[in-house]
Design an enzyme around this catalytic site. Structure first.
Site, PDB file in Angstrom:
ATOM      1  N   ASN A  43       0.673  -1.277   0.001  1.00 33.10           N
ATOM      2  CA  ASN A  43      -0.020   0.002   0.042  1.00 33.10           C
ATOM      3  C   ASN A  43       0.945   1.282  -0.113  1.00 33.10           C
ATOM      4  OD1 ASN A  43       0.633  -0.777   2.679  1.00 33.10           O
ATOM      5  ND2 ASN A  43      -0.946   0.463   3.398  1.00 33.10           N
ATOM      6  N   GLU A  45       0.341   5.191   0.506  1.00 33.36           N
ATOM      7  CA  GLU A  45      -0.880   6.316   1.001  1.00 33.36           C
ATOM      8  C   GLU A  45      -0.324   7.757   0.652  1.00 33.36           C
ATOM      9  OE1 GLU A  45      -2.102   4.118   5.252  1.00 33.36           O
ATOM     10  OE2 GLU A  45      -1.096   6.033   5.197  1.00 33.36           O
ATOM     11  N   CYS A  54      -3.823   0.651  -2.967  1.00 32.33           N
ATOM     12  CA  CYS A  54      -3.677  -0.691  -1.768  1.00 32.33           C
ATOM     13  C   CYS A  54      -2.822  -1.735  -2.452  1.00 32.33           C
ATOM     14  CB  CYS A  54      -5.264  -1.413  -1.959  1.00 32.33           C
ATOM     15  SG  CYS A  54      -6.496  -0.334  -1.254  1.00 32.33           S
ATOM     16  N   GLU A  56      -3.013  -4.871  -3.137  1.00 34.47           N
ATOM     17  CA  GLU A  56      -3.430  -5.572  -4.304  1.00 34.47           C
ATOM     18  C   GLU A  56      -3.482  -4.759  -5.680  1.00 34.47           C
ATOM     19  OE1 GLU A  56      -5.781  -6.767  -0.414  1.00 34.47           O
ATOM     20  OE2 GLU A  56      -4.861  -4.827  -1.568  1.00 34.47           O
ATOM     21  N   CYS A  88      -9.969  -4.934   0.736  1.00 33.18           N
ATOM     22  CA  CYS A  88     -10.999  -4.239   0.507  1.00 33.18           C
ATOM     23  C   CYS A  88     -12.067  -4.486  -0.468  1.00 33.18           C
ATOM     24  CB  CYS A  88     -10.613  -2.744   0.780  1.00 33.18           C
ATOM     25  SG  CYS A  88     -10.089  -2.110  -0.952  1.00 33.18           S
ATOM     26  N   CYS A  91     -10.535  -3.589  -4.001  1.00 36.33           N
ATOM     27  CA  CYS A  91      -9.553  -4.749  -4.160  1.00 36.33           C
ATOM     28  C   CYS A  91     -10.285  -5.809  -4.807  1.00 36.33           C
ATOM     29  CB  CYS A  91      -8.579  -4.626  -3.680  1.00 36.33           C
ATOM     30  SG  CYS A  91      -7.427  -3.342  -3.482  1.00 36.33           S
TER      31      CYS A  91
END
Length: 138
Positions: A43, A45, A54, A56, A88, A91
């Site tokens: 990930n 950010e 993310c 994935e 999530c 994803c």
């Protein structure tokens, strides 16, 4: 080395590279493509939270950029702070676009490895399918 161990190791190595200064929630993911290659991601950010990536998503980007198979055979996801990290919602849809309902997703604990294995069909039972879009125009 078993495939699940290989994926867990790649996801863990990716998690160590995560850029998570705001949530302090590093996540790593590793994808086994149908051609046998492994692609990992973490990930990333940014201060505008929805604009980050993310783990994935970045693993899928690496798979696509590698130029080989775009079909996911298996996935492993690991987070430092969860016993079993699940993708999530966004994803789940991204993974579904590159896999099938029977694709195995390994939910991992950072300390011990695979905790649970589920299928994409179990994670996202009613995914939006690309065939719903009809023929591409243009």
């Amino acid at each position: 080395m078993a495939v699940t161990d290989r994926l867990f190791e790649a996801a863990s190595a990716a998690m160590a590279k995560a850029h998570a200064p705001y949530s302090r929630f590093p996540v790593g993911a590793a994808i086994l493509a149908a051609d046998g290659t492994v692609h990992s991601g973490c990930n990333i950010e940014v201060v505008s939270f929805p604009e980050g990536w993310c783990a994935e998503t970045s693993a899928i980007a690496h798979m696509v950029m590698a130029g080989g198979s775009r079909q996911i055979a298996e996935v492993a996801v690991v987070a430092e702070k969860l016993v079993a990290c699940s993708p999530c919602g966004g994803c789940r849809q991204r993974l579904a676009e590159f896999s099938g309902p029977g694709t195995r997703v390994h939910l991992c604990d950072a300390a011990t490895g695979v905790v649970e294995t589920v299928t994409m069909g179990e994670l996202l039972p009613h995914s939006f399918a690309t065939d719903a879009l009809g023929e591409a125009k243009g």
